[in-house]
Write an enzyme that holds these catalytic residues in place. Sequence first.
Site, PDB file in Angstrom:
ATOM      1  N   ARG A  48     -20.259  71.026  66.399  1.00  0.00           N
ATOM      2  CA  ARG A  48     -21.412  71.265  65.535  1.00  0.00           C
ATOM      3  C   ARG A  48     -22.502  72.119  66.172  1.00  0.00           C
ATOM      4  O   ARG A  48     -22.898  73.136  65.631  1.00  0.00           O
ATOM      5  CB  ARG A  48     -22.040  69.931  65.108  1.00  0.00           C
TER       6      ARG A  48
ATOM      7  N   HIS B 246     -14.964  72.548  56.316  1.00  0.00           N
ATOM      8  CA  HIS B 246     -16.156  71.884  56.860  1.00  0.00           C
ATOM      9  C   HIS B 246     -16.479  70.640  56.031  1.00  0.00           C
ATOM     10  O   HIS B 246     -17.191  70.729  55.022  1.00  0.00           O
ATOM     11  CB  HIS B 246     -17.336  72.864  56.844  1.00  0.00           C
TER      12      HIS B 246
ATOM     13  N   TYR C 247     -27.779  80.163  41.960  1.00  0.00           N
ATOM     14  CA  TYR C 247     -28.515  81.351  41.523  1.00  0.00           C
ATOM     15  C   TYR C 247     -28.326  82.541  42.453  1.00  0.00           C
ATOM     16  O   TYR C 247     -28.486  83.683  42.038  1.00  0.00           O
ATOM     17  CB  TYR C 247     -30.018  81.050  41.431  1.00  0.00           C
TER      18      TYR C 247
END
Length: 892
Positions: free
Chosen positions: A33, A79, A123
């Site tokens: 990570r 992931h 968006y």
Amino acid sequence: MTDILEDRIIPTDLRGEMSRSYLEYAMSVIVGRALPDARDGLKPVHRRILYAMHELGMTADRPFRKCARVVGDVIGKYHPHGDTAVYEALVRMAQDFSMRDRMVDGHGNFGSVDNDPAAAMRYTECRLTRISQFGLIQDIERDTVNFGDNYDGSQQEPLVLPARIPQLLLNGSSGIAVGMATNIPPHNLGELVDGLVALIADPNLTDLELMQYIPGPDFPTGALILGTDGARETYTTGRGSVTMRAVASFETISASGRQDREAIIITEMPYQTNKAALIERIAEMVNEKKIDGISDIRDESDRDGMRLVIELKRDAYPKVVLNNLYKSTPLQSNFSCNMLALVDGEPITLTLRHALQVFLDFRYEVITRRTQYELRKAEERDHLLQGLLIALNHLDAVIALIRGADDSSSAKAGLIENYGLSEAQADAILAMQLRRLTAQDADKIHDEHNQLVEKIADLQHILANRDRILTITREELEAIKAEFTTPRRSRILPNEGDIDTADLIANRETIVMVTEQGYVKRMPVDTFTAQHRATRGKASANVKDDDAIAHFFACRSHDKVLFFTDRGKVYGVKAYEVPESGRAARGTAVVQLLPIASGEKITTVLPISEFSEDEYLVMLTAGGYIKKTKLPAFANIRSNGLIAIALEEGDLLRWVRRAKADNTIIVGSRQGMSIRFRTDHEQLRPMGRDTRGVRSMRLTGDDEIVSMDILPAGLAEIEEVEGSEEDIDLTVTVNEDENLEAETTEAENEKAQGPWVLVVTRGGYGKRVPVSQFRIQKRAGKGLRVTKFKTGQDQLASLCLVDENNELMIVTSRGIVMRQSTDAIACQSRTARGVRLQKLDTSDAIVGATLVPPALEEESEDLEDQNDSSVTSDIAAVTEESVVETEDVTEE
């Protein structure tokens, strides 16, 4: 049932289990990570995002696609974490203020430097940038990197990307793992390539030698980097701190209905600085009175760039306000560097050379594997072409064999058996189209075979020679630089980032006053406005009856003030370190500021702006001994002082002045005598600090030296005429009334010539005498008379050089200060009495005079405005006693 449960229970030591589980968790966070891989400079989440976009075909030459599609693929395939974390990582790779070279090309609202959040993923749209497409992912299909199973084993994902750019240093990285963290600053691509090319040419380069090519970080928001020490420490140890400072300029803002104002314009800010939070922080500090001089803050940033306007008050000093902002706000901040990355799966703190070498080793491996892949494919293709050529050479027999075969399997077996072909070659012959049997296509097969033979030989040569691989690495790096490099944004300044106390204080005109009993104070020079000649003046200090003003001078706040004592010692402090007090205050005891011994008195206070090598300090004692010592000898004064001059028993140090070798010195005695001689090495050779000096002037009777000044070179100089030094102008017996008109005409003529020596007596009279009337004599003479006295009790108080642009400040023994222009003082001959300069009270006397230094260029307009407003109120307060006196006295 109980027996079965007991068989499944495994006794375990709790301490060991916790330790093992925590270490597994920590390594999972470190490797999976938080920390980037030193080879491609990416964390797993960024690598998976870029690879998912590559799989979706979202290249730089194709239309944008929704970010939600990318996030869905990433969390579904590679992931297994929240979509918010993945989207935030994608957004950051698309922000030009976060990445030095963006990895993702975003379309829509991707946040701002004000910490505004990006729009929802449904968006916004994205695609790969060219630099990520060609610099990170290219050649991934050529077996250049290893692949591994995804989280559920259903698909394969790359363990590292075949990066052609040093992404670890290019865009940097930041992350917090368990027990460790990384924070790598971004750099300029062109500089990184230059460093890599230099390291290829000379593998023995050190970290400091590589700094010739990579001088420091290059932040996407620009700004300034103060000094190279932070970068040097980071590059040599892997840890350091780089000081960043905003780019600011000064502008004069005009607005209708109000006067012009000065403003500070911020156009670039330190990396990772929140502009909105910065504005809020400045506003809070202004409201809390922690920063003075700011009247308004406006954010005028637009698509063309950043523009933060900090409007200042009329009386504010822009540089001082800006330095305070640097000191107290994020306009100046530090980037703490910790170059920690994964090398072979282990967290390693990297130096600059180590980071570049890891990348070069990785590129060597990638190019080697890519070459091996290309060689394998070329050999496979050539193997098929060799089979096709065999078929073409025995075309009729091959055709007959195929036509006579029962099926494709028997035809394949026949080809293998009769012509010694492999299964792949036999399949290629059977799959060959009839049109390939034409003569033209046969020639193409021959040409392709010949080209492949050459290519195979070249690829084998590459694999056999390390230098060929390094050459390919250099060529690819230079091609990347030619296409993608951009100019440096962050400028590196030579000075370090520590802001000195002087930077926070305006370098304005100030007055320092020391009393005979050892009280010192500092006042702004505009406390005293210009007045007419012969007025009473203003009180400058609450001086006790048994005290008097001893030293009074004007300087600037940043000047070094040297305090010379009667015992020949010198102490030094900055002018702003002298406590500032009001006009009526007594001041602070000098013993609280300087370690002066009991009974030791300050006899000279001298402000120094610069310790120039070609300047000297000229010292004069009460006994008439004079010497000059180089000014830099007093640049570094210990806290307990230095010895400035060696004194004879009973002698005292009285005056110290600055001079150059081509100057002249004028010395005045209390009975009105003066002598002028040169400061060259013939008359006054340089001496060390711990020396006595030579005789300056021969005194008669109970006369004593009261003043000394330095006259610069280039003034009117009349050499001493032949004759004895005893020929001194002691008496002048002419009728005052008969010569009044003659003196006036003489003064008018002399006034146009200038400059002058200003003569001030203790009785309040003064005049300007042309320098030409003071002929140059030899040292140790008696000198010439400099003035006639109004009364027999009057004495000489001061001699100094002036011109028509100077302003004079006179102080009396009772602390009354008067400021007036020197052009209001009459110009008279050396033997005249002068005119009244100041109206004195009974038993009061003038003890000193000093010149006001000219205003700084940036301050002159503000001071002029302040004086215009204050002069009006001061003149209105003047009583009838302040009417201009007409007691001008001409020479007798």
